[in-house]
Scaffold this motif. Structure first.
Motif, PDB file in Angstrom:
ATOM      1  N   ASN A  10       0.817  -1.217   0.000  1.00  0.00           N
ATOM      2  CA  ASN A  10       0.000   0.000   0.000  1.00  0.00           C
ATOM      3  C   ASN A  10       0.852   1.268   0.000  1.00  0.00           C
ATOM      4  O   ASN A  10       0.325   2.375  -0.041  1.00  0.00           O
ATOM      5  CB  ASN A  10      -1.014   0.009   1.147  1.00  0.00           C
ATOM      6  CG  ASN A  10      -0.385   0.214   2.503  1.00  0.00           C
ATOM      7  OD1 ASN A  10       0.824   0.087   2.677  1.00  0.00           O
ATOM      8  ND2 ASN A  10      -1.205   0.509   3.477  1.00  0.00           N
ATOM      9  N   GLN A  90      -6.647  -0.164  -1.135  1.00  0.00           N
ATOM     10  CA  GLN A  90      -5.420   0.236  -0.448  1.00  0.00           C
ATOM     11  C   GLN A  90      -5.359  -0.281   0.989  1.00  0.00           C
ATOM     12  O   GLN A  90      -4.287  -0.478   1.530  1.00  0.00           O
ATOM     13  CB  GLN A  90      -5.285   1.757  -0.432  1.00  0.00           C
ATOM     14  CG  GLN A  90      -4.911   2.377  -1.755  1.00  0.00           C
ATOM     15  CD  GLN A  90      -3.493   2.087  -2.173  1.00  0.00           C
ATOM     16  OE1 GLN A  90      -3.263   1.451  -3.176  1.00  0.00           O
ATOM     17  NE2 GLN A  90      -2.538   2.549  -1.426  1.00  0.00           N
ATOM     18  N   PHE A  95      -2.520  -5.744   1.200  1.00  0.00           N
ATOM     19  CA  PHE A  95      -1.731  -4.559   0.870  1.00  0.00           C
ATOM     20  C   PHE A  95      -1.025  -3.942   2.074  1.00  0.00           C
ATOM     21  O   PHE A  95      -0.128  -3.137   1.899  1.00  0.00           O
ATOM     22  CB  PHE A  95      -2.612  -3.498   0.202  1.00  0.00           C
ATOM     23  CG  PHE A  95      -2.950  -3.833  -1.216  1.00  0.00           C
ATOM     24  CD1 PHE A  95      -2.063  -3.572  -2.235  1.00  0.00           C
ATOM     25  CD2 PHE A  95      -4.145  -4.443  -1.523  1.00  0.00           C
ATOM     26  CE1 PHE A  95      -2.356  -3.902  -3.538  1.00  0.00           C
ATOM     27  CE2 PHE A  95      -4.450  -4.770  -2.824  1.00  0.00           C
ATOM     28  CZ  PHE A  95      -3.556  -4.500  -3.834  1.00  0.00           C
TER      29      PHE A  95
END
Length: 175
Positions: A10, A90, A95
């Motif tokens: 992320n 995200q 992530f």
């Protein structure tokens, strides 16, 4: 010699990185895809204004305003959906987990506590540098990433990009 990196996926902002990739690789027709919305929204009121026939004048005068308001509402809803989708992607567990990236002559490996991905170099179209890191393009809008936080410096990122591009070219040439 394999290249090894560790970062959180992320750290690569998909929205910004994807925007940069599309700006650099897409045609002008794709970039101007939202222009037809106002044309279709304002076209009928413009025709009614030019040839009013039997409609009352107040209806003709407010129709462009109503068309623009409905268009703005439509675009706002699309934007909110896109923002929610990007935030959910995200913040997904895959992530935010630290991930090890391994690059060698055979391909790209992304491994974390939750997932393992292995892709050969001949599956990639190209590799592109963005402000968020390196994007390895599988298709025009589908890519895997190596965040910029995985690299110690900008030079290391650029060297890695050149190495990856060489591996992709070699894999395509041998295929």
């Amino acid at each position: 010699m394999p290249l090894n990196f560790v970062a959180k996926p992320n750290d690569f902002d998909m929205y910004k990185g994807g925007k940069e990739i599309m700006r650099a690789r897409s045609s002008w027709l794709y970039r101007l895809r939202y222009i037809w919305f106002p044309l279709f929204a304002l076209g009928p009121p413009a025709v009614l204004y030019i040839w009013p026939n039997s409609l009352p004048m107040w209806m003709i005068r407010i129709s462009p305003i109503l068309a623009m308001m409905s268009l703005m509402l439509f675009m706002w809803v699309l934007l909110q959906k896109r923002i929610q989708l990007n935030q959910s992607i995200q913040n997904a567990k895959t992530f935010v987990t630290p991930t090890a990236y391994t690059l060698d002559e055979k391909g790209f490996t992304q491994e974390s506590a939750v997932e393992l991905h292995r892709v050969r170099w001949d599956a990639f179209m190209d590799a592109q540098n963005t402000s968020q890191g390196i994007a390895l393009l599988i298709a025009e809008a589908h890519f895997v990433t190596i965040p910029k936080t995985a690299f110690t410096s900008k030079e290391a990122q650029l060297d890695t990009l050149q190495t990856i591009q060489g591996w992709i070219k070699a894999a395509k040439a041998s295929a």
